[in-house]
Design a protein around this motif. Sequence first.
Motif, short mmCIF file in Angstrom:
data_model
loop_
_atom_site.label_atom_id
_atom_site.label_comp_id
_atom_site.label_asym_id
_atom_site.label_seq_id
_atom_site.Cartn_x
_atom_site.Cartn_y
_atom_site.Cartn_z
N ALA A 64 -16.37 23.27 -66.66
CA ALA A 64 -15.91 24.10 -66.69
C ALA A 64 -15.61 24.67 -65.13
O ALA A 64 -16.91 25.16 -64.97
CB ALA A 64 -14.69 25.34 -67.23
N PRO A 65 -14.28 24.92 -64.15
CA PRO A 65 -14.81 24.66 -62.57
C PRO A 65 -15.08 26.04 -62.19
O PRO A 65 -14.37 27.32 -63.52
CB PRO A 65 -13.66 24.27 -61.74
CG PRO A 65 -12.80 24.03 -63.01
CD PRO A 65 -13.11 23.92 -64.10
N GLY A 66 -15.26 26.81 -61.46
CA GLY A 66 -15.71 27.74 -60.87
C GLY A 66 -14.09 28.87 -60.23
O GLY A 66 -13.32 27.39 -60.49
N ARG A 115 -32.09 25.70 -61.83
CA ARG A 115 -31.40 25.52 -60.39
C ARG A 115 -32.73 25.80 -59.56
O ARG A 115 -32.96 26.02 -58.58
CB ARG A 115 -30.49 26.56 -59.89
CG ARG A 115 -30.60 26.18 -59.11
CD ARG A 115 -28.73 27.42 -58.54
NE ARG A 115 -27.75 26.81 -58.88
CZ ARG A 115 -26.57 26.05 -58.23
NH1 ARG A 115 -26.98 26.42 -56.67
NH2 ARG A 115 -25.65 25.87 -58.38
N LYS A 116 -33.32 26.67 -60.21
CA LYS A 116 -34.00 27.62 -59.87
C LYS A 116 -35.76 26.68 -59.41
O LYS A 116 -36.32 25.80 -58.50
CB LYS A 116 -34.94 28.95 -60.81
CG LYS A 116 -36.80 29.56 -60.29
CD LYS A 116 -37.38 30.23 -60.76
CE LYS A 116 -38.49 31.05 -60.67
NZ LYS A 116 -39.20 32.54 -61.54
N LEU A 133 -20.50 27.93 -64.02
CA LEU A 133 -22.47 28.65 -64.16
C LEU A 133 -22.42 29.32 -63.38
O LEU A 133 -22.60 28.46 -61.82
CB LEU A 133 -22.35 27.76 -65.14
CG LEU A 133 -22.21 27.50 -66.58
CD1 LEU A 133 -23.14 26.29 -66.57
CD2 LEU A 133 -22.36 28.99 -67.30
N LYS A 134 -23.59 30.36 -62.60
CA LYS A 134 -24.59 30.47 -62.11
C LYS A 134 -25.85 29.16 -61.97
O LYS A 134 -26.32 29.31 -60.75
CB LYS A 134 -25.34 31.47 -61.71
CG LYS A 134 -24.38 32.90 -61.79
CD LYS A 134 -23.78 32.91 -59.81
CE LYS A 134 -22.75 33.54 -59.49
NZ LYS A 134 -22.39 33.72 -59.01
N ASP A 135 -26.08 29.06 -62.97
CA ASP A 135 -27.25 27.86 -63.72
C ASP A 135 -26.54 26.76 -64.04
O ASP A 135 -27.04 26.12 -65.32
CB ASP A 135 -28.17 28.81 -63.67
CG ASP A 135 -29.81 27.56 -63.76
OD1 ASP A 135 -29.54 26.55 -63.17
OD2 ASP A 135 -30.76 27.85 -64.32
N PRO A 136 -25.41 25.66 -63.62
CA PRO A 136 -25.27 24.50 -64.18
C PRO A 136 -26.59 23.43 -64.35
O PRO A 136 -25.98 22.77 -65.55
CB PRO A 136 -23.93 24.48 -63.66
CG PRO A 136 -24.83 24.14 -62.24
CD PRO A 136 -25.25 25.71 -62.06
N SER A 172 -30.01 35.42 -48.21
CA SER A 172 -29.18 35.72 -50.02
C SER A 172 -29.93 36.30 -50.46
O SER A 172 -31.31 36.90 -50.52
CB SER A 172 -28.67 34.20 -50.82
OG SER A 172 -28.41 34.55 -52.19
N ALA A 173 -28.57 37.66 -51.27
CA ALA A 173 -29.88 38.15 -52.42
C ALA A 173 -29.84 37.93 -54.33
O ALA A 173 -29.68 38.31 -54.79
CB ALA A 173 -28.75 40.08 -52.55
N SER A 174 -29.69 36.46 -54.50
CA SER A 174 -29.40 35.77 -55.19
C SER A 174 -30.48 36.17 -55.97
O SER A 174 -31.58 35.64 -55.76
CB SER A 174 -28.69 34.65 -55.02
OG SER A 174 -29.55 33.76 -56.39
#
Length: 183
Positions: A136-138, A160-161, A146-149, A18-20
């Motif tokens: 709200a959904p993606g 999340r991290k 959100l990337k980090d809900p 992953s490049a996240s």
Amino acid sequence: MSSSSEELTSRLVVALGSASIIKIGAVEEGLGTISQQPIIVKGIDVASGVPPQPKGRDETQRGAYNRAEGALTAFPEAILAIGIENGMYENVNGVLVDAACIVFLYRRHDDDEEKRIVTVVAWSDELVIPVDGTMAPGPNGEWSYLKDPHIVVTNGVRNRKAFLADTIRAVIERREIMIEEAP
């Protein structure tokens, strides 16, 4: 040997499927205390082979494995490849949750010959997905845009991290996977 090659052989190299930025940071943090040598995490954008929002543990684990395998193939200098995939599923209590599956593929070389690959599969803590309409959904079926809900759902307690890094750290502490020093 180029300076880049010298740098890679003098450090432990881990390929991440992953490049996240969140996932790269989690791997760096989770593996940060296991070696006296610096660890280089190479984030590689590889396909998971599953939908953007995996549903069910099987689909989530398949995505994580595909990411680890893709990273191992794309970066043969790595001694360890990690694939991380977040998915949603109903847990044993029938509650809709988000969790990450983390797959570790460890490769050992002797005289440039691959001797073994040990696979470890670990799951992060589950995060209960709010079903009250507050999130709200993606655009691709994700349960959140959100990337980090995680940081929102836990009211700032755990992002999340942290969910990911804690899982990686626990695998290492249980010695389910060993990382050898580079020559």
